[in-house]
Write a protein that holds these residues in place. Structure first.
Motif, PDB file in Angstrom:
ATOM      1  N   THR A  84     -33.313  21.913  20.731  1.00  0.00           N
ATOM      2  CA  THR A  84     -34.455  22.618  21.953  1.00  0.00           C
ATOM      3  C   THR A  84     -33.584  22.646  23.272  1.00  0.00           C
ATOM      4  O   THR A  84     -33.782  23.421  23.978  1.00  0.00           O
ATOM      5  N   THR A 112     -29.802  21.865  14.415  1.00  0.00           N
ATOM      6  CA  THR A 112     -31.084  21.862  13.819  1.00  0.00           C
ATOM      7  C   THR A 112     -30.948  21.065  12.533  1.00  0.00           C
ATOM      8  O   THR A 112     -31.806  20.266  12.311  1.00  0.00           O
ATOM      9  N   ASN A 164     -41.304  23.877  24.559  1.00  0.00           N
ATOM     10  CA  ASN A 164     -39.963  23.911  25.189  1.00  0.00           C
ATOM     11  C   ASN A 164     -39.666  24.508  26.663  1.00  0.00           C
ATOM     12  O   ASN A 164     -38.560  24.309  27.224  1.00  0.00           O
ATOM     13  N   VAL A 202     -40.071  21.011  17.596  1.00  0.00           N
ATOM     14  CA  VAL A 202     -39.651  21.183  16.277  1.00  0.00           C
ATOM     15  C   VAL A 202     -38.816  19.876  15.688  1.00  0.00           C
ATOM     16  O   VAL A 202     -39.202  19.357  14.643  1.00  0.00           O
ATOM     17  N   MET A 227     -41.957  24.052  10.433  1.00  0.00           N
ATOM     18  CA  MET A 227     -40.767  24.381  10.938  1.00  0.00           C
ATOM     19  C   MET A 227     -40.176  25.694  11.467  1.00  0.00           C
ATOM     20  O   MET A 227     -39.841  25.791  12.739  1.00  0.00           O
ATOM     21  N   TRP A 231     -39.893  26.383  15.368  1.00  0.00           N
ATOM     22  CA  TRP A 231     -38.395  26.497  15.824  1.00  0.00           C
ATOM     23  C   TRP A 231     -38.485  27.932  16.685  1.00  0.00           C
ATOM     24  O   TRP A 231     -37.665  27.903  17.765  1.00  0.00           O
ATOM     25  N   ASN A 234     -39.905  27.557  20.143  1.00  0.00           N
ATOM     26  CA  ASN A 234     -39.130  26.613  20.791  1.00  0.00           C
ATOM     27  C   ASN A 234     -37.999  27.505  21.592  1.00  0.00           C
ATOM     28  O   ASN A 234     -37.695  27.314  22.695  1.00  0.00           O
TER      29      ASN A 234
END
Length: 276
Positions: A84, A112, A164, A202, A227, A231, A234
């Motif tokens: 992130t 990740t 984020n 995430v 997820m 993701w 973010n």
């Protein structure tokens, strides 16, 4: 002392370029450690919240939120690659053409994956097998995990965006500060804010949902869906909105102004990177 907003853009580009050029081994180790720190912060948050009387209501969430930021503070101060945060710095380096899209994609993928390894390891070994999140804390573990997967895809995506923006602001403020206390305070406030608001992160979810699965309260299909959308959210929050906005403001906008006025007050990004 701290960097000015304009100087901060150059610092983020420099750091993003360095991150994209790390070896696979360095990236993997630092990403695993970042996942471990976030997972351990999640353990501390659940233990804090789980020991509070239900009658305390939202105060329970506040106390948990005040505990969680130490994970990000630790990894930023001692070393860690968090996807992130990299969505800000590495993406800004991409905008500056300091790295290639292939380098950007490699960093996003590796960080990740290895964030997941670190966060999952904490959930399995330091949450489940250690019995740290068992017994009196199972109910709170399940409740937190179900709270993560309860959002519909659009809600999870939007929550991820807001999350984020705050997390990357914390990372950005950590870059700006030049002293130890400034880095801690700058990171603490935005991160506590995202936890209090209940926004979705995430890597935190990698730990929280897996802990909930091990406790019998969530499923792997719920984990996979969460997820994906978190993701993406973010990335939009950190990589598009925050990184894009400040790059446009201080690189594109100021360059255009200099060209229009005939005054060149911006060094090329490559020159800044070489000098630094």
């Amino acid at each position: 002392m701290s960097l000015s907003p304009k100087e901060l853009v150059d610092e983020a580009i420099k750091r993003g370029k360095a991150k994209a050029e790390y070896s696979t081994l360095t990236t993997a180790i630092l990403a695993i450690m970042a996942g471990v720190f976030i997972g351990l912060a999640g353990v501390a948050m659940i233990r804090t919240m789980g020991s509070m009387p239900k009658e305390w209501g939202t105060l329970v969430n506040l106390l948990g939120a005040l505990m969680f930021p130490f994970g990000l503070i630790c990894l930023l101060l001692v070393g860690g690659e968090l996807v992130t945060g990299n969505m800000l710095a590495v993406t800004m380096a991409l905008y500056a053409k300091a790295i290639t899209f292939k380098q950007w994609a490699r960093n996003m993928f590796l960080v990740t994956i290895f964030n997941f390894v670190g966060a999952a390891a904490v959930a399995v070994f330091f949450g489940y097998f250690s019995n740290t999140l068992q017994g009196a804390f199972v109910e709170r573990t399940i409740a937190v995990a179900l709270g993560r997967v309860a959002d519909a895809p659009l809600q999870a995506f939007l929550s991820g965006i807001a999350c984020n923006i705050l997390v990357c602001t914390g990372v950005y403020m950590n870059m700006a500060a030049k002293d130890f206390i400034g880095k801690i305070v700058g990171t603490f406030l935005p991160v506590a804010g995202f936890v209090i608001a209940g926004y979705q992160h995430v890597v935190a979810n990698m730990f929280l949902i897996i802990a909930g699965i091990l406790a019998g309260g969530a499923t792997w299909s719920q984990f996979a869906s969460n997820m994906l959308f978190v993701w993406l959210g973010n990335f939009v929050g950190g990589g598009v909105i925050l990184a894009g906005s400040y790059f446009l403001a201080f690189k594109v906008g100021m360059k255009e102004k200099a060209q229009n006025t005939g005054i060149i007050d911006e060094e090329p990004v490559a020159g800044v990177l070489e000098r630094k």
